[in-house]
Design an enzyme around this catalytic site. Structure first.
Site, PDB file in Angstrom:
ATOM      1  CB  CYS A  65      62.795  44.370  13.899  1.00  0.00           C
ATOM      2  SG  CYS A  65      63.160  43.750  12.259  1.00  0.00           S
TER       3      CYS A  65
HETATM    4  N1  LIG Z   1      66.517  41.872   9.218  1.00  0.00           N
HETATM    5  C1  LIG Z   1      65.452  41.358   9.794  1.00  0.00           C
HETATM    6  O1  LIG Z   1      65.555  40.438  10.568  1.00  0.00           O
HETATM    7  C2  LIG Z   1      64.051  41.860   9.484  1.00  0.00           C
HETATM    8  C3  LIG Z   1      62.963  41.126   9.962  1.00  0.00           C
HETATM    9  C4  LIG Z   1      61.677  41.553   9.664  1.00  0.00           C
HETATM   10  C5  LIG Z   1      61.499  42.717   8.925  1.00  0.00           C
HETATM   11  N2  LIG Z   1      62.577  43.436   8.482  1.00  0.00           N
HETATM   12  C6  LIG Z   1      62.310  44.622   7.676  1.00  0.00           C
HETATM   13  O2  LIG Z   1      62.669  44.352   6.329  1.00  0.00           O
HETATM   14  C7  LIG Z   1      63.180  45.537   5.718  1.00  0.00           C
HETATM   15  C8  LIG Z   1      64.562  45.264   5.154  1.00  0.00           C
HETATM   16  O3  LIG Z   1      65.431  44.942   6.216  1.00  0.00           O
HETATM   17  P1  LIG Z   1      66.831  44.235   5.994  1.00  0.00           P
HETATM   18  O4  LIG Z   1      67.256  43.779   7.330  1.00  0.00           O
HETATM   19  O5  LIG Z   1      66.781  43.253   4.884  1.00  0.00           O
HETATM   20  O6  LIG Z   1      67.722  45.498   5.526  1.00  0.00           O
HETATM   21  P2  LIG Z   1      69.179  45.422   4.852  1.00  0.00           P
HETATM   22  O7  LIG Z   1      69.809  46.741   5.123  1.00  0.00           O
HETATM   23  O8  LIG Z   1      69.880  44.172   5.252  1.00  0.00           O
HETATM   24  O9  LIG Z   1      68.878  45.281   3.301  1.00  0.00           O
HETATM   25  C9  LIG Z   1      68.300  46.269   2.547  1.00  0.00           C
HETATM   26  C10 LIG Z   1      68.920  46.262   1.166  1.00  0.00           C
HETATM   27  O10 LIG Z   1      68.237  47.229   0.374  1.00  0.00           O
HETATM   28  C11 LIG Z   1      69.192  47.850  -0.479  1.00  0.00           C
HETATM   29  N3  LIG Z   1      68.629  49.099  -0.951  1.00  0.00           N
HETATM   30  C12 LIG Z   1      68.479  50.269  -0.308  1.00  0.00           C
HETATM   31  N4  LIG Z   1      67.873  51.173  -1.105  1.00  0.00           N
HETATM   32  C13 LIG Z   1      67.626  50.545  -2.279  1.00  0.00           C
HETATM   33  C14 LIG Z   1      67.024  50.951  -3.486  1.00  0.00           C
HETATM   34  N5  LIG Z   1      66.552  52.190  -3.665  1.00  0.00           N
HETATM   35  N6  LIG Z   1      66.948  50.057  -4.480  1.00  0.00           N
HETATM   36  C15 LIG Z   1      67.444  48.800  -4.322  1.00  0.00           C
HETATM   37  N7  LIG Z   1      68.022  48.367  -3.202  1.00  0.00           N
HETATM   38  C16 LIG Z   1      68.098  49.243  -2.186  1.00  0.00           C
HETATM   39  C17 LIG Z   1      70.417  47.990   0.402  1.00  0.00           C
HETATM   40  O11 LIG Z   1      71.595  48.162  -0.364  1.00  0.00           O
HETATM   41  C18 LIG Z   1      70.404  46.657   1.145  1.00  0.00           C
HETATM   42  O12 LIG Z   1      71.116  45.651   0.460  1.00  0.00           O
HETATM   43  C19 LIG Z   1      63.136  46.615   6.787  1.00  0.00           C
HETATM   44  O13 LIG Z   1      61.963  47.332   6.676  1.00  0.00           O
HETATM   45  C20 LIG Z   1      63.141  45.823   8.067  1.00  0.00           C
HETATM   46  O14 LIG Z   1      62.524  46.548   9.121  1.00  0.00           O
HETATM   47  C21 LIG Z   1      63.845  43.022   8.746  1.00  0.00           C
END
Ligand SMILES: NC(=O)c1ccc[n+]([C@@H]2O[C@H](COP(=O)([O-])OP(=O)(O)OC[C@H]3O[C@@H](n4cnc5c(N)ncnc54)[C@H](O)[C@@H]3O)[C@@H](O)[C@H]2O)c1
Length: 448
Positions: A286
């Site tokens: 982030c």
């Molecule tokens: N991790 C955090 O602490 C956090 C906090 C706030 C916001 N975010 C935001 O949330 C969003 C997700 O982050 P995250 O940390 O969970 O990412 P992540 O990489 O842990 O998880 C994303 C998941 O999406 C899957 N994926 C990718 N393309 C796909 C598709 N076309 N169809 C289905 N699944 C698909 C991936 O395989 C993965 O399992 C981002 O935008 C991030 O900026 C993350």
């Protein structure tokens, strides 16, 4: 007379209240999986969608691939009907779909929305009227209206449109940012207010009702763009303040002042000051990334986001500053980085989590290697480290024994399981980038 649209709206609200509504969550990562468990804990029937077959099979086998989520939690969710799939046709069975896929930067440091657009294109053919679609991935203001809505409408063979009013038929679309703070156990997830902004009042109303089942407070704003900007403001605020203390730390070191003592004193002020702490650089998915989504968008408005750029410059330079401090500390012992045995303690981007993304440790490991050090790492959360920031590191976790063999031990991530007193006692030289050795008085410690 009640229109078909109003009746469908009332039907979904009732489905949410009675927990009969089926919720699909796309992206079973650090955000999507815990969210799925929260809804499942509220007795909703939840389906998790992911493109990675190993994640789908692990979840369906009752397993977990995120350290802080126990297999027992997945099994409990399964008993409430949770299942995972890669089959997008099941979107048709969902009453609400929440998108939690990655939003990284590309090699030019610009937003890479390919995961969002890929997901939305896969969802679009299976839309049906009355469904609620919410984007949770962090992104620049305008994404929901300018990217998601046209892709949903353009990709649906039945001509389903996005509803803009209580009377207009179609799917309801909203943006709701994720505000989780990984590893923070001080605030329960359901106590973090949830912000929602819909494309129209019906979308906001439905999203508020849905999130209201798992969050104590839902804060609605007037548009998806306002909700998108809210998330960016929060993260830019952190990024800028961390850069500020990182800069002041460097000045304090020159002036012989302990920045941590100063922060501890300043935070006794009961108003107008929030403590941020210096460190070896920013990490995670982030804070190092999200501000640049806004910088990129701002350019379309002939606007330069100078705070973001300056903060990015300072924070990006921190791992290089750490390397300078390691070199200086070794120099005091008539040694150079080249040829020294150096142990990096902690590779996760912050304390007590199993997330390596954008971790400053990776840059530090790479730089130490490039400078000819014989580098090892220890991190209870990572048995191996494959790719670094720029190339493959291919390292395996080194046990925490015989610390005297290292010319320097560098604390990059202050995991709470480490016994810092014992580490200091056994090591020749400690470079502490996190103030993890606070309270330990030893000439071996260099704090930076
Ligand atoms: N991790 C955090 O602490 C956090 C906090 C706030 C916001 N975010 C935001 O949330 C969003 C997700 O982050 P995250 O940390 O969970 O990412 P992540 O990489 O842990 O998880 C994303 C998941 O999406 C899957 N994926 C990718 N393309 C796909 C598709 N076309 N169809 C289905 N699944 C698909 C991936 O395989 C993965 O399992 C981002 O935008 C991030 O900026 C993350």
């Amino acid at each position: 007379m009640i229109t078909a649209t109003e009746s469908r709206l009332a039907g979904l609200k009732q489905g949410i209240e009675s927990r009969q509504a089926r919720i699909g969550i796309v992206g079973m990562g650090y955000v999507g999986l815990p969210l799925a468990l929260l809804f499942s804990g509220e007795r909703f029937h939840v389906t998790g969608f992911d493109v990675e077959p190993i994640k789908v099979s692990t979840l369906n086998a009752g397993g977990s691939y995120i350290v802080r989520i126990l297999p027992s939690e997945i099994k409990e969710a399964q008993r409430a009907g949770f299942l995972a799939t890669a089959d997008y046709s099941q979107i048709a069975q969902m009453d609400a779909v929440i998108i939690c896929v990655p939003t990284p930067l590309n090699e030019h440091h610009e937003p890479d929305l390919s995961y969002v657009t890929g997901t939305v294109a896969s969802i679009a053919p299976w839309l049906h009227e009355g469904q609620l679609i919410v984007l949770e991935s962090t992104t620049y203001p305008g994404t929901t209206e300018e990217i998601v809505v046209p892709l949903l409408e353009g990709g649906n063979p039945n001509g389903v449109k996005v509803s803009r009013s209580l009377h207009q038929p179609g799917v309801h679309v909203a943006f709701s940012p994720e505000r989780e703070d990984p590893g923070n156990t001080d605030v329960a997830r359901h106590d973090i207010p949830k912000v929602v902004g819909g494309c129209g009042p019906a979308a906001t109303e439905l999203a508020t009702a849905m999130y209201g089942t798992i969050f104590r407070r839902v804060v609605s704003v007037s548009s998806p763009a306002a909700a998108e900007m809210t998330k960016l403001l929060e993260n830019i605020y952190r990024c800028v303040n961390i850069a500020l203390v990182n800069e002041l730390k460097q000045l304090c070191m020159r002036m012989g002042i302990d920045i941590h003592e100063v922060i501890d004193a300043a935070k006794t002020k009961p108003f107008g000051f929030q403590a941020f702490y210096p460190g070896p650089g920013l990490g995670g998915h982030c804070i190092p990334i999200d501000p640049f989504y806004l910088s990129w968008k701002a350019k379309q408005f002939d606007f330069r986001t100078r705070f973001i750029e300056l903060a990015g410059e300072i924070n990006t330079a921190m791992p290089y500053f750490v390397i300078e401090q390691i070199a200086a500390a070794l120099n005091e012992h008539s040694k150079s980085i080249k040829g020294s045995k150096i142990l990096v303690l902690g590779v996760a981007y912050k304390r007590d989590i199993d997330d390596l993304r954008e971790s400053p440790s990776l840059t530090i490991l790479e730089l130490l290697r490039e400078k000819g050090a014989n580098v090892a790492y220890n991190d209870p959360y990572f048995p191996t480290v494959g790719h670094g920031r720029h190339y493959d590191l291919n390292m395996t976790n080194t046990p925490l024994d015989n610390l005297a063999q290292y010319d320097a031990v560098v604390i990059v991530t202050d995991h709470s399981d480490y016994d810092y007193k014992a580490i200091v006692e056994q090591s020749q030289l400690i470079v502490d980038t996190r103030n993890a050795t606070k309270g330990i008085d030893s000439a071996k410690i260099v704090r930076c």
